[in-house]
Design a protein around this motif. Structure first.
Motif, short mmCIF file in Angstrom:
data_model
loop_
_atom_site.label_atom_id
_atom_site.label_comp_id
_atom_site.label_asym_id
_atom_site.label_seq_id
_atom_site.Cartn_x
_atom_site.Cartn_y
_atom_site.Cartn_z
N HIS A 160 37.92 39.18 34.71
CA HIS A 160 36.94 39.38 35.77
C HIS A 160 37.11 38.35 36.88
O HIS A 160 37.44 37.19 36.62
CB HIS A 160 35.53 39.35 35.20
CG HIS A 160 35.26 40.51 34.31
ND1 HIS A 160 35.66 40.56 32.99
CD2 HIS A 160 34.67 41.71 34.55
CE1 HIS A 160 35.32 41.72 32.47
NE2 HIS A 160 34.72 42.44 33.38
N GLY A 161 36.90 38.79 38.11
CA GLY A 161 37.12 37.94 39.26
C GLY A 161 35.88 37.20 39.70
O GLY A 161 34.75 37.53 39.29
N VAL A 162 36.08 36.22 40.54
CA VAL A 162 34.98 35.43 41.10
C VAL A 162 34.48 36.14 42.35
O VAL A 162 35.22 36.29 43.32
CB VAL A 162 35.45 34.00 41.45
CG1 VAL A 162 34.35 33.22 42.15
CG2 VAL A 162 35.90 33.27 40.18
N GLY A 163 33.25 36.60 42.32
CA GLY A 163 32.71 37.33 43.47
C GLY A 163 31.31 37.84 43.20
O GLY A 163 30.50 37.12 42.61
N GLU A 164 31.05 39.07 43.63
CA GLU A 164 29.68 39.61 43.64
C GLU A 164 29.38 40.44 42.39
O GLU A 164 30.10 41.37 42.07
CB GLU A 164 29.51 40.48 44.89
CG GLU A 164 28.12 41.09 45.04
CD GLU A 164 28.05 42.03 46.25
OE1 GLU A 164 28.99 42.07 47.05
OE2 GLU A 164 27.02 42.73 46.36
N TYR A 165 28.27 40.09 41.74
CA TYR A 165 27.79 40.86 40.60
C TYR A 165 26.29 41.10 40.78
O TYR A 165 25.58 40.24 41.31
CB TYR A 165 28.02 40.09 39.28
CG TYR A 165 29.49 39.93 38.95
CD1 TYR A 165 30.15 40.86 38.16
CD2 TYR A 165 30.22 38.85 39.45
CE1 TYR A 165 31.50 40.72 37.87
CE2 TYR A 165 31.57 38.71 39.17
CZ TYR A 165 32.20 39.65 38.37
OH TYR A 165 33.54 39.52 38.10
N HIS A 166 25.84 42.25 40.32
CA HIS A 166 24.41 42.56 40.32
C HIS A 166 24.00 42.71 38.87
O HIS A 166 24.40 43.66 38.21
CB HIS A 166 24.13 43.85 41.09
CG HIS A 166 24.41 43.74 42.55
ND1 HIS A 166 23.49 44.03 43.52
CD2 HIS A 166 25.53 43.35 43.22
CE1 HIS A 166 24.02 43.84 44.72
NE2 HIS A 166 25.27 43.43 44.56
N LEU A 196 26.18 45.72 37.71
CA LEU A 196 27.15 46.22 38.70
C LEU A 196 28.15 45.13 39.04
O LEU A 196 27.77 44.00 39.35
CB LEU A 196 26.41 46.68 39.95
CG LEU A 196 25.35 47.76 39.74
CD1 LEU A 196 24.64 48.09 41.06
CD2 LEU A 196 25.97 49.03 39.15
N ASN A 197 29.41 45.49 39.00
CA ASN A 197 30.50 44.54 39.22
C ASN A 197 31.30 44.96 40.46
O ASN A 197 32.06 45.92 40.40
CB ASN A 197 31.40 44.52 37.98
CG ASN A 197 32.72 43.83 38.22
OD1 ASN A 197 32.92 43.19 39.24
ND2 ASN A 197 33.63 43.95 37.28
N LEU A 217 34.65 35.36 32.38
CA LEU A 217 34.98 36.29 31.32
C LEU A 217 36.37 36.84 31.62
O LEU A 217 36.68 37.19 32.77
CB LEU A 217 33.95 37.43 31.31
CG LEU A 217 34.11 38.54 30.27
CD1 LEU A 217 33.93 37.99 28.85
CD2 LEU A 217 33.09 39.64 30.52
N ARG A 260 21.25 39.22 42.30
CA ARG A 260 22.49 39.43 43.02
C ARG A 260 23.22 38.09 43.01
O ARG A 260 22.73 37.11 43.58
CB ARG A 260 22.23 39.88 44.46
CG ARG A 260 23.54 40.09 45.19
CD ARG A 260 23.34 40.48 46.62
NE ARG A 260 24.62 40.43 47.29
CZ ARG A 260 24.81 40.74 48.55
NH1 ARG A 260 23.81 41.15 49.28
NH2 ARG A 260 26.00 40.65 49.08
N THR A 288 33.43 42.96 42.12
CA THR A 288 34.49 41.98 42.35
C THR A 288 35.78 42.46 41.68
O THR A 288 35.79 42.72 40.47
CB THR A 288 34.09 40.62 41.76
OG1 THR A 288 32.87 40.21 42.39
CG2 THR A 288 35.16 39.60 42.01
N PRO A 289 36.88 42.57 42.44
CA PRO A 289 38.14 43.02 41.84
C PRO A 289 38.53 42.15 40.65
O PRO A 289 38.37 40.92 40.68
CB PRO A 289 39.14 42.88 42.99
CG PRO A 289 38.31 42.99 44.23
CD PRO A 289 37.01 42.33 43.88
N ALA A 290 39.04 42.81 39.63
CA ALA A 290 39.45 42.09 38.42
C ALA A 290 40.58 41.12 38.72
O ALA A 290 41.44 41.39 39.56
CB ALA A 290 39.88 43.08 37.35
N ALA A 291 40.54 40.00 38.02
CA ALA A 291 41.55 38.96 38.22
C ALA A 291 42.62 39.04 37.14
O ALA A 291 42.43 39.66 36.10
CB ALA A 291 40.86 37.59 38.17
N TYR A 325 29.25 37.26 32.56
CA TYR A 325 30.54 37.02 33.22
C TYR A 325 30.95 35.55 33.24
O TYR A 325 32.08 35.23 33.61
CB TYR A 325 30.52 37.59 34.64
CG TYR A 325 30.35 39.09 34.65
CD1 TYR A 325 31.42 39.94 34.38
CD2 TYR A 325 29.11 39.67 34.89
CE1 TYR A 325 31.26 41.31 34.36
CE2 TYR A 325 28.94 41.05 34.86
CZ TYR A 325 30.02 41.86 34.60
OH TYR A 325 29.87 43.23 34.57
#
Lengths: 184, 63
Positions: free
Chosen positions: B20-26, A176-177, B17, B31, A179-182, B52
């Motif tokens: 893709h942004g720097v933040g939350e992934y499960h 599950l992602n 990757l 987590r 985080t908004p794509a950069a 990622y």
């Protein structure tokens, strides 16, 4: 008969394997139009195709800048998912279906129910052992039917989401992602 | 607002990757918050197949 297009293998179950049933409580969903590149499993005739990769997505979908999956909470022990065959021998396909229960009485959930009445998207359901399966595909987006029920005074108030999609619910290993794509 | 970044030591060894942004992934029972991840955690996740983070090519040290 023609040559088989894919090799078959032993299907065993290791002694002592962990095999919990049911779903986790946090899932994801996404608009198809928010995904720039939707990754897919290999086709059985593709070079390098195997039983493992014809029904599994191993690369992460690439979202449009600023977009990602949205979270979807489901009450524990009130959801399930799976797929079943449809059609006849030599022309068989699959239909995936899942159910989630979301508690409460919320304007956002009521609004989502309206959106889901005409929606093109994918739903990512996390199972109890954290395996994530994708319901829907670009060809056959997930259909989500929402019903709201107050329940009785000893029951459950909330929304029931019935998710269906033609095709298998394939395993999506990137998970599950949220985080908004950069910008690349 | 500036886009969130990987911690400096993690960014020295890994990049995100593409797209893709720097933040939350499960992922696979983890987590993961990439804004606060430690280098040890990042290395452990990458070894397990976390998709990622991509290892950067390290420059060769001339002796």
């Amino acid at each position: 008969m023609a040559e088989p297009i894919i090799s078959i293998v032993d299907l065993l179950h290791a002694n002592g394997s962990n095999n919990p049933s049911g779903l986790a409580t946090l899932h994801g969903y996404a608009n198809l139009e928010d995904i720039k590149t939707v990754k897919t499993p290999k086709n059985p005739g593709d070079v390098g195709a195997s039983l493992e990769n014809i029904a599994t997505i191993t690369e992460a979908h690439v979202f449009n800048v600023g977009k990602c999956m949205s979270k979807l909470y489901g009450t524990e022990n009130k959801g399930k998912g799976g797929y079943a065959p449809v059609g006849e021998k030599d022309s068989m396909g699959y239909k995936a279906s899942a159910e989630l229960s979301h508690p409460g009485s919320k304007p956002v959930a009521d609004g989502l129910a309206k959106v889901f009445s005409s929606w093109n998207g994918l739903v990512f359901i996390k199972e109890a052992d954290s395996i994530v399966r994708q319901y829907g595909s670009p060809e056959f987006p997930a259909s989500v039917k929402v019903t709201y029920d107050t329940g009785n005074n000893e029951g459950y108030r909330g929304y029931k989401l019935e998710i269906t999609a033609y095709g298998q619910a394939v395993i999506y290993t990137p998970g599950l992602n949220f985080t908004p794509a950069a910008v690349v | 607002m500036a886009a969130p970044k990987l911690p400096a030591d993690v960014a020295g060894k890994y990049k995100m990757l593409a797209g893709h942004g720097v933040g939350e992934y499960h992922w696979s029972g983890h987590r993961v918050d990439l804004q606060t991840i430690t280098l040890d955690q990042a290395t452990s996740l990458v070894k397990q197949g976390f998709p990622y983070l991509i290892a950067k090519k390290q420059p060769r040290t001339l002796i």
